[in-house]
Design an enzyme around this catalytic site. Structure first.
Site: not given
Length: 288
Positions: A20-22, A24, A26, A136, A162
């Site tokens: 998820g590095a694209n 935020g 990440g 979280s 969540y």
């Protein structure tokens, strides 16, 4: 002031995967590790967005497709990877409307836990240092339902789902470390949380009332993604005890370091049961 990305040691010669590095947290995590000399793989479902993110980073950065909601994609990604020093399980979705993954999992437990569970087990024989999984503060609201992990028999609650997925991240980390220690390997498992960081997660709840409230809170109270990524960077680089949980000292803010977790997150029996169930659901096992 405490740890910031400026305190990262050299990662020259080291290889890191960030899911998820694209965007935020990440994106910041990958960018800073690349700046510190790491060879970084941005593992993204949308490679076009990954390419755009990589274009703004310096250093050795590559993009590969990984869809955590599709176990076939997880296997394909893992098969394409050679030796890796650090795996950062960062990607996640938050409080989204009910949906199922390609493999029939509720989307939050499927993305946040089961996809990363499978990925980690498939990559463990190729890892040399550590696994960092992003949890979280909302894990405090989480309860693991071993009988209904995928919300098929109870009314769906986006926030409770969540919380369950983020609690699963911590139980996974603890059981992974127990197994790594028993196997006699020097690999370490850590978890981290960003406090309250303003990212694009809060804009995808699908709630016409809730989403505007979250976006307003982001502007008023949310910390920057740069601050929110600091716990992950600390967990990826510092010499801390196995199974450490890293976050801001005062919950949402404060110096970065080891923090406490909920009583349910310390339940070793549930951690082992969740691991066994996750193996059954994903068809992946601890390989060491």
């Amino acid at each position: 002031m405490g740890f910031t990305a400026a305190d990262l040691p050299s990662f020259a010669g080291r290889r890191v995967i960030v899911t998820g590095a694209n965007s935020g947290l990440g994106l910041v995590t990958a960018r800073e590790l690349a700046r510190a000399g790491a060879s970084v793989i941005l593992a993204c479902r949308d490679t076009a967005k990954g390419d755009a993110a990589a274009a703004g980073m310096s250093g050795d950065v590559g993009v590969r497709r990984l869809d955590l909601q599709d176990l076939a994609s997880v296997h394909d990604f893992a098969d394409s990877i050679g030796l890796v020093d650090v795996l950062v399980n960062n990607a996640g979705i938050m409080a989204v409307p009910y949906a199922i993954t390609r493999d029939g999992f509720e989307s939050q437990i499927g993305t946040n836990h089961l996809g990363h569970f499978a990925l980690t087990n498939l990559l463990l024989p190729k890892l040399t240092d550590r696994v960092v999984t992003v949890s979280s503060l909302m894990h405090w609201s989480g309860v693991i339902s071993l009988k209904d992990l995928n919300w098929k028999a109870r009314p769906y609650s986006a926030w409770l789902a969540y919380g369950q997925s983020k609690l699963a991240n911590l139980l996974f980390t603890s059981e992974l470390q127990r197994r790594l220690t028993a196997a006699g390997t020097g690999l370490r498992a850590h978890a981290a949380h960003p406090g309250y960081s303003a990212t694009n997660l809060q804009g995808h709840t699908g709630n016409k009332i809730g989403t505007p409230i979250w976006l307003t809170l982001n502007k008023v109270a949310g910390a920057s993604p740069e601050y929110g990524a600091n716990p992950t960077l600390y967990a990826a680089s510092a010499d801390v005890a196995p199974d450490s949980f890293i976050g801001p000292k005062f919950g949402a803010r404060g110096p970065i370091g080891p923090v406490g977790r909920s009583p349910l997150a310390r339940d070793a029996t549930t951690a082992r049961q969740l691991w066994d169930l996750s193996e059954q659901l994903t068809g992946t096992q601890f390989p060491l």
